[in-house]
Motif scaffolding. Structure first.
Motif, PDB file in Angstrom:
ATOM      1  N   TRP A   1       0.965   4.201  -2.890  1.00  0.00           N
ATOM      2  CA  TRP A   1       0.812   5.614  -2.557  1.00  0.00           C
ATOM      3  C   TRP A   1       1.987   6.442  -3.068  1.00  0.00           C
ATOM      4  CZ3 TRP A   1       2.728   8.115   2.372  1.00  0.00           C
ATOM      5  CH2 TRP A   1       2.314   9.437   2.451  1.00  0.00           C
ATOM      6  N   ARG A   2       3.231   5.980  -2.836  1.00  0.00           N
ATOM      7  CA  ARG A   2       4.410   6.767  -3.171  1.00  0.00           C
ATOM      8  C   ARG A   2       4.985   6.452  -4.545  1.00  0.00           C
ATOM      9  NH1 ARG A   2       3.761  10.992  -1.200  1.00  0.00           N
ATOM     10  NH2 ARG A   2       5.840  11.496  -1.894  1.00  0.00           N
ATOM     11  N   GLY A   3       4.693   5.295  -5.081  1.00  0.00           N
ATOM     12  CA  GLY A   3       5.171   4.933  -6.416  1.00  0.00           C
ATOM     13  C   GLY A   3       6.630   4.500  -6.427  1.00  0.00           C
TER      14      GLY A   3
ATOM     15  N   LEU B   1       0.833  -1.218   0.000  1.00  0.00           N
ATOM     16  CA  LEU B   1       0.000   0.000   0.000  1.00  0.00           C
ATOM     17  C   LEU B   1       0.858   1.255   0.000  1.00  0.00           C
ATOM     18  CD1 LEU B   1      -2.853  -1.026   2.464  1.00  0.00           C
ATOM     19  CD2 LEU B   1      -3.003  -0.707  -0.018  1.00  0.00           C
ATOM     20  N   PHE B   2       1.969   1.236   0.718  1.00  0.00           N
ATOM     21  CA  PHE B   2       2.877   2.382   0.708  1.00  0.00           C
ATOM     22  C   PHE B   2       3.457   2.584  -0.690  1.00  0.00           C
ATOM     23  CE2 PHE B   2       6.827   4.670   1.456  1.00  0.00           C
ATOM     24  CZ  PHE B   2       6.423   5.649   2.339  1.00  0.00           C
TER      25      PHE B   2
ATOM     26  N   TYR C   1      10.510  -1.383   0.002  1.00  0.00           N
ATOM     27  CA  TYR C   1       9.379  -1.089   0.880  1.00  0.00           C
ATOM     28  C   TYR C   1       8.858  -2.357   1.552  1.00  0.00           C
ATOM     29  CZ  TYR C   1       9.151   3.553  -1.272  1.00  0.00           C
ATOM     30  OH  TYR C   1       9.444   4.820  -1.709  1.00  0.00           O
ATOM     31  N   LEU C   2       8.827  -3.459   0.830  1.00  0.00           N
ATOM     32  CA  LEU C   2       8.367  -4.711   1.430  1.00  0.00           C
ATOM     33  C   LEU C   2       9.321  -5.182   2.523  1.00  0.00           C
ATOM     34  CD1 LEU C   2       7.100  -6.667  -1.712  1.00  0.00           C
ATOM     35  CD2 LEU C   2       5.736  -5.440  -0.005  1.00  0.00           C
ATOM     36  N   VAL C   3      10.616  -5.076   2.270  1.00  0.00           N
ATOM     37  CA  VAL C   3      11.599  -5.475   3.277  1.00  0.00           C
ATOM     38  C   VAL C   3      11.510  -4.546   4.490  1.00  0.00           C
ATOM     39  CG1 VAL C   3      14.077  -5.606   3.757  1.00  0.00           C
ATOM     40  CG2 VAL C   3      13.163  -6.584   1.649  1.00  0.00           C
ATOM     41  N   ALA C   4      11.424  -3.235   4.245  1.00  0.00           N
ATOM     42  CA  ALA C   4      11.339  -2.273   5.344  1.00  0.00           C
ATOM     43  C   ALA C   4      10.074  -2.485   6.170  1.00  0.00           C
ATOM     44  CB  ALA C   4      11.380  -0.843   4.802  1.00  0.00           C
ATOM     45  N   ALA C   5       8.957  -2.729   5.502  1.00  0.00           N
ATOM     46  CA  ALA C   5       7.699  -2.933   6.220  1.00  0.00           C
ATOM     47  C   ALA C   5       7.760  -4.181   7.088  1.00  0.00           C
ATOM     48  CB  ALA C   5       6.537  -3.021   5.240  1.00  0.00           C
TER      49      ALA C   5
END
Length: 93
Positions: free
Chosen positions: A23-25, A19-20, A34-38
């Motif tokens: 939103w941010r592309g 989802l992030f 982003y998946l690893v950070a989440a």
């Protein structure tokens, strides 16, 4: 903690990262970041909430409140680090 709760946590963290990214592309590299950070932030937040005895938003054995806060913080950090421009090599103004 059971395997079902671990899989539920991974699914929630992955959804948060996806989802992030919506939103941010960004491209594939940012999606993976982003998946690893989440996921990393989700589990660090879960652990920190447990260590602080914070039970807000608890879903079974998962400290969802702390886990979401951790995931969002790590996503913000990943986004911020992704904004840094690499140095332009070899050209002088």
């Amino acid at each position: 903690m059971t395997i079902q709760s671990i899989l539920l946590g991974i699914c929630m963290a992955t959804l948060l990262g996806a989802l992030f990214h919506l939103w941010r592309g960004g491209g594939w590299v940012k999606l993976i970041a982003y998946l690893v950070a989440a996921n990393l932030g989700f589990w660090v937040g879960h652990w920190a909430a447990g260590a602080l005895n914070w039970t807000a938003g608890r879903v079974g054995p998962i400290n969802l409140g702390g886990a979401l806060v951790g995931g969002v913080l790590f996503l913000g950090l990943a986004y911020w680090l992704g904004q840094v421009e690499p140095p332009q090599g070899g050209k002088r103004a």
